[in-house]
Design a protein around this motif. Sequence first.
Motif, PDB file in Angstrom:
ATOM      1  N   ASP A  56      13.406   9.601  -1.428  1.00  0.00           N
ATOM      2  CA  ASP A  56      13.455   9.988  -2.843  1.00  0.00           C
ATOM      3  C   ASP A  56      13.535   8.823  -3.819  1.00  0.00           C
ATOM      4  OD1 ASP A  56      13.359  12.760  -2.350  1.00  0.00           O
ATOM      5  OD2 ASP A  56      15.492  12.765  -1.831  1.00  0.00           O
ATOM      6  N   LEU A  57      13.284   7.588  -3.385  1.00  0.00           N
ATOM      7  CA  LEU A  57      13.293   6.475  -4.335  1.00  0.00           C
ATOM      8  C   LEU A  57      12.156   6.655  -5.331  1.00  0.00           C
ATOM      9  CD1 LEU A  57      13.985   3.257  -2.218  1.00  0.00           C
ATOM     10  CD2 LEU A  57      15.515   4.381  -3.814  1.00  0.00           C
ATOM     11  N   SER A  58      12.475   6.507  -6.599  1.00  0.00           N
ATOM     12  CA  SER A  58      11.476   6.758  -7.637  1.00  0.00           C
ATOM     13  C   SER A  58      10.300   5.796  -7.553  1.00  0.00           C
ATOM     14  CB  SER A  58      12.123   6.670  -9.026  1.00  0.00           C
ATOM     15  OG  SER A  58      12.668   5.373  -9.239  1.00  0.00           O
ATOM     16  N   VAL A  59      10.525   4.585  -7.055  1.00  0.00           N
ATOM     17  CA  VAL A  59       9.464   3.596  -6.999  1.00  0.00           C
ATOM     18  C   VAL A  59       8.344   4.029  -6.045  1.00  0.00           C
ATOM     19  CG1 VAL A  59      10.467   2.185  -5.155  1.00  0.00           C
ATOM     20  CG2 VAL A  59       9.054   1.098  -6.915  1.00  0.00           C
ATOM     21  N   TYR A  60       8.651   4.916  -5.102  1.00  0.00           N
ATOM     22  CA  TYR A  60       7.659   5.384  -4.132  1.00  0.00           C
ATOM     23  C   TYR A  60       7.294   6.856  -4.321  1.00  0.00           C
ATOM     24  CZ  TYR A  60       9.239   1.198  -1.585  1.00  0.00           C
ATOM     25  OH  TYR A  60       9.580  -0.081  -1.222  1.00  0.00           O
ATOM     26  N   LYS A  61       7.603   7.424  -5.452  1.00  0.00           N
ATOM     27  CA  LYS A  61       7.453   8.875  -5.616  1.00  0.00           C
ATOM     28  C   LYS A  61       6.018   9.347  -5.391  1.00  0.00           C
ATOM     29  CE  LYS A  61       6.848   8.878 -10.696  1.00  0.00           C
ATOM     30  NZ  LYS A  61       6.572   7.438 -10.781  1.00  0.00           N
ATOM     31  N   ASP A  62       5.025   8.513  -5.717  1.00  0.00           N
ATOM     32  CA  ASP A  62       3.631   8.936  -5.581  1.00  0.00           C
ATOM     33  C   ASP A  62       3.125   8.883  -4.140  1.00  0.00           C
ATOM     34  OD1 ASP A  62       3.390   9.455  -8.291  1.00  0.00           O
ATOM     35  OD2 ASP A  62       2.782   7.406  -8.761  1.00  0.00           O
ATOM     36  N   LEU A  63       3.894   8.279  -3.234  1.00  0.00           N
ATOM     37  CA  LEU A  63       3.517   8.245  -1.818  1.00  0.00           C
ATOM     38  C   LEU A  63       4.106   9.413  -1.032  1.00  0.00           C
ATOM     39  CD1 LEU A  63       3.812   4.506  -0.700  1.00  0.00           C
ATOM     40  CD2 LEU A  63       1.729   5.829  -1.081  1.00  0.00           C
ATOM     41  N   LYS A  64       5.138  10.018  -1.559  1.00  0.00           N
ATOM     42  CA  LYS A  64       5.861  11.054  -0.821  1.00  0.00           C
ATOM     43  C   LYS A  64       4.944  12.243  -0.531  1.00  0.00           C
ATOM     44  CE  LYS A  64      10.154  13.710  -0.826  1.00  0.00           C
ATOM     45  NZ  LYS A  64      11.394  14.025  -1.564  1.00  0.00           N
ATOM     46  N   GLY A  65       4.949  12.682   0.731  1.00  0.00           N
ATOM     47  CA  GLY A  65       4.182  13.845   1.131  1.00  0.00           C
ATOM     48  C   GLY A  65       2.724  13.562   1.429  1.00  0.00           C
ATOM     49  N   LEU A 142       1.304  -1.123   1.074  1.00  0.00           N
ATOM     50  CA  LEU A 142       2.360  -1.622   0.210  1.00  0.00           C
ATOM     51  C   LEU A 142       3.236  -2.690   0.854  1.00  0.00           C
ATOM     52  CD1 LEU A 142       2.948  -0.856  -2.713  1.00  0.00           C
ATOM     53  CD2 LEU A 142       4.769   0.629  -1.896  1.00  0.00           C
ATOM     54  N   TRP A 143       3.790  -2.400   2.010  1.00  0.00           N
ATOM     55  CA  TRP A 143       4.723  -3.338   2.621  1.00  0.00           C
ATOM     56  C   TRP A 143       4.025  -4.463   3.387  1.00  0.00           C
ATOM     57  CZ3 TRP A 143       9.444  -0.230   4.964  1.00  0.00           C
ATOM     58  CH2 TRP A 143      10.168   0.349   3.910  1.00  0.00           C
ATOM     59  N   ASN A 144       2.707  -4.383   3.538  1.00  0.00           N
ATOM     60  CA  ASN A 144       1.971  -5.472   4.177  1.00  0.00           C
ATOM     61  C   ASN A 144       1.532  -6.528   3.177  1.00  0.00           C
ATOM     62  OD1 ASN A 144       1.328  -2.928   5.990  1.00  0.00           O
ATOM     63  ND2 ASN A 144       0.981  -4.718   7.280  1.00  0.00           N
ATOM     64  N   THR A 145       1.224  -6.117   1.938  1.00  0.00           N
ATOM     65  CA  THR A 145       0.598  -7.041   0.994  1.00  0.00           C
ATOM     66  C   THR A 145       1.379  -7.186  -0.309  1.00  0.00           C
ATOM     67  OG1 THR A 145      -0.786  -5.230   0.180  1.00  0.00           O
ATOM     68  CG2 THR A 145      -1.714  -6.613   1.902  1.00  0.00           C
ATOM     69  N   VAL A 146       1.705  -6.078  -0.942  1.00  0.00           N
ATOM     70  CA  VAL A 146       2.383  -6.135  -2.239  1.00  0.00           C
ATOM     71  C   VAL A 146       3.843  -6.522  -2.073  1.00  0.00           C
ATOM     72  CG1 VAL A 146       2.959  -4.817  -4.317  1.00  0.00           C
ATOM     73  CG2 VAL A 146       0.802  -4.388  -3.127  1.00  0.00           C
ATOM     74  N   MET A 147       4.498  -5.933  -1.072  1.00  0.00           N
ATOM     75  CA  MET A 147       5.928  -6.162  -0.848  1.00  0.00           C
ATOM     76  C   MET A 147       6.140  -6.897   0.464  1.00  0.00           C
ATOM     77  SD  MET A 147       7.495  -2.506  -2.038  1.00  0.00           S
ATOM     78  CE  MET A 147       9.177  -3.051  -1.694  1.00  0.00           C
ATOM     79  N   THR A 148       5.692  -8.132   0.523  1.00  0.00           N
ATOM     80  CA  THR A 148       5.832  -8.906   1.753  1.00  0.00           C
ATOM     81  C   THR A 148       7.307  -9.137   2.069  1.00  0.00           C
ATOM     82  OG1 THR A 148       5.622 -10.901   0.416  1.00  0.00           O
ATOM     83  CG2 THR A 148       3.630 -10.079   1.473  1.00  0.00           C
ATOM     84  N   GLY A 149       7.577  -9.356   3.349  1.00  0.00           N
ATOM     85  CA  GLY A 149       8.941  -9.675   3.775  1.00  0.00           C
ATOM     86  C   GLY A 149       9.525  -8.699   4.758  1.00  0.00           C
ATOM     87  N   PHE A 150       8.987  -7.478   4.810  1.00  0.00           N
ATOM     88  CA  PHE A 150       9.560  -6.475   5.709  1.00  0.00           C
ATOM     89  C   PHE A 150       9.332  -6.840   7.168  1.00  0.00           C
ATOM     90  CE2 PHE A 150       8.580  -2.512   8.162  1.00  0.00           C
ATOM     91  CZ  PHE A 150       9.889  -2.088   8.325  1.00  0.00           C
ATOM     92  N   GLU A 189       8.846  -6.635 -13.085  1.00  0.00           N
ATOM     93  CA  GLU A 189       7.476  -7.009 -12.703  1.00  0.00           C
ATOM     94  C   GLU A 189       7.144  -6.510 -11.304  1.00  0.00           C
ATOM     95  OE1 GLU A 189       7.401 -11.081 -15.427  1.00  0.00           O
ATOM     96  OE2 GLU A 189       7.937 -11.172 -13.290  1.00  0.00           O
ATOM     97  N   MET A 190       8.123  -6.521 -10.416  1.00  0.00           N
ATOM     98  CA  MET A 190       7.900  -5.990  -9.065  1.00  0.00           C
ATOM     99  C   MET A 190       7.602  -4.499  -9.106  1.00  0.00           C
ATOM    100  SD  MET A 190      10.891  -7.814  -6.818  1.00  0.00           S
ATOM    101  CE  MET A 190      11.365  -9.497  -7.154  1.00  0.00           C
ATOM    102  N   LYS A 191       8.347  -3.758  -9.903  1.00  0.00           N
ATOM    103  CA  LYS A 191       8.123  -2.312  -9.991  1.00  0.00           C
ATOM    104  C   LYS A 191       6.737  -1.999 -10.540  1.00  0.00           C
ATOM    105  CE  LYS A 191      11.767  -0.860 -12.275  1.00  0.00           C
ATOM    106  NZ  LYS A 191      12.718   0.145 -12.830  1.00  0.00           N
ATOM    107  N   LYS A 192       6.282  -2.776 -11.508  1.00  0.00           N
ATOM    108  CA  LYS A 192       4.940  -2.603 -12.053  1.00  0.00           C
ATOM    109  C   LYS A 192       3.889  -2.905 -10.992  1.00  0.00           C
ATOM    110  CE  LYS A 192       1.542  -2.409 -15.090  1.00  0.00           C
ATOM    111  NZ  LYS A 192       0.941  -1.092 -15.432  1.00  0.00           N
ATOM    112  N   LEU A 193       4.108  -3.972 -10.225  1.00  0.00           N
ATOM    113  CA  LEU A 193       3.198  -4.363  -9.150  1.00  0.00           C
ATOM    114  C   LEU A 193       3.096  -3.242  -8.112  1.00  0.00           C
ATOM    115  CD1 LEU A 193       1.700  -7.146  -8.610  1.00  0.00           C
ATOM    116  CD2 LEU A 193       3.470  -7.566  -6.906  1.00  0.00           C
ATOM    117  N   ILE A 194       4.230  -2.681  -7.746  1.00  0.00           N
ATOM    118  CA  ILE A 194       4.260  -1.602  -6.750  1.00  0.00           C
ATOM    119  C   ILE A 194       3.529  -0.367  -7.268  1.00  0.00           C
ATOM    120  CG2 ILE A 194       5.794   0.012  -5.552  1.00  0.00           C
ATOM    121  CD1 ILE A 194       7.863  -2.351  -5.535  1.00  0.00           C
TER     122      ILE A 194
END
Length: 283
Positions: A56-65, A142-150, A189-194
Motif C-alpha cells: 500500500d505504499l503510495s509511491v507504488y500505487k500504480d503498480l498494485k494489482g 523499477l528496482w533494476n534501473t530507476v531505484m538501483t541498490g536493491f 526528486e526520487m518520487k518524481k523519478l519513480i
Amino acid sequence: MPTSPDDATSSLFDPLGLDLLGRNLREEMNGRPRVPLDEVKPFPGAGLYALYYKGDLSVYKDLKGLDTPIYVGKASASDSSYGDPPNMTERKLFGRIRDHRNSIKQADNLDPTHFDVRFLNLDDIWIVLGERALLRAYSPVLWNTVMTGFGGNSPGRGRRNARSVWDSIHPGRKRAAPLLCNRNYSYAEMKKLISDGIDISLMEAGEERDKKLKEFRNRPAQIIWEEAQGSGPGPKPVLVFRENAFVEENSRFGFDLSSLEWKLADAPKQTTAEAAALDAAQA
C-alpha cells in the motif's frame, strides 16, 4: 508481409532476437503462478524470477494489482571450468529469492507479505540472455534501473559510497546506515523519478514509448555531492554542490555531518538519469 526483395531482406526473421525472446519469456513468466514471497519453499535449479508489489505504499500505487514486475533477476547454476553440465540440483534460484526476501525484511516500510514472485527454471545457456530480454520487455523495471541498490552487493571500501535510491526510499538495512545521502536526488526528486518510470513501464510498446524511455534516460540530474579527488589512503573531503538538499537528506537519515569534512563547491554539476543509475550500480 514483405512486398519486395528489399523489404524481405530488411525484415529477416531472427528466432533468437531479443524482442521475440522477450515476448516468449514474458508470456511464459506470466503463465506461471504468482507465489507470495513469504511462502516460497526451497526448490532446486537456476533461472529467472520476477517480483511483484501488492502493498500500500503510495509511491507504488500504480503498480498494485498489475502483472508488471518491480524487479527482475537471475540465478545461474554453478559453472565448470571443464565445460561440465551445471549441477541443477543446487538451490541457486531459491537462494537468490531468499536473499531478496531478507533484504525486504530489513526495510522499515516493506514486508515480504507485500510481494509475490514468479520464477522460471532454465538451462544456463538462456539465463543471461533471458534476463536481458525481460528487462527490455518491461523497461524501465523499477528496482533494476530507476531505484538501483536493491540487488547489489554490500558497499566495498575505496571511494566514499552514497546511499542508493532504494535505501533512500526504503531505509532500514544495516548496510546503508553509515552511508551519506544519495549523490544525485533529493527525496522529492526520487518520487518524481519513480512516478515517471512507472508511467513509461505501463505504456503500450511502440515508438511513443521508446521516445519517452529515451527522454527519461537522458533526463538531467543535479549532483548533490561528490568526493574530492586526491591520492593517498582514507576518505577524501566531500564537495557539496547543493547545500540544502545535502543537509536535509542526511538529516532525514540521522547522519551527523559534524563528523564529516565537507565544503561547498562553486556550481552544481549535471549527470543523466541513466549515468546516475550506472554509477550507483558500479559503486
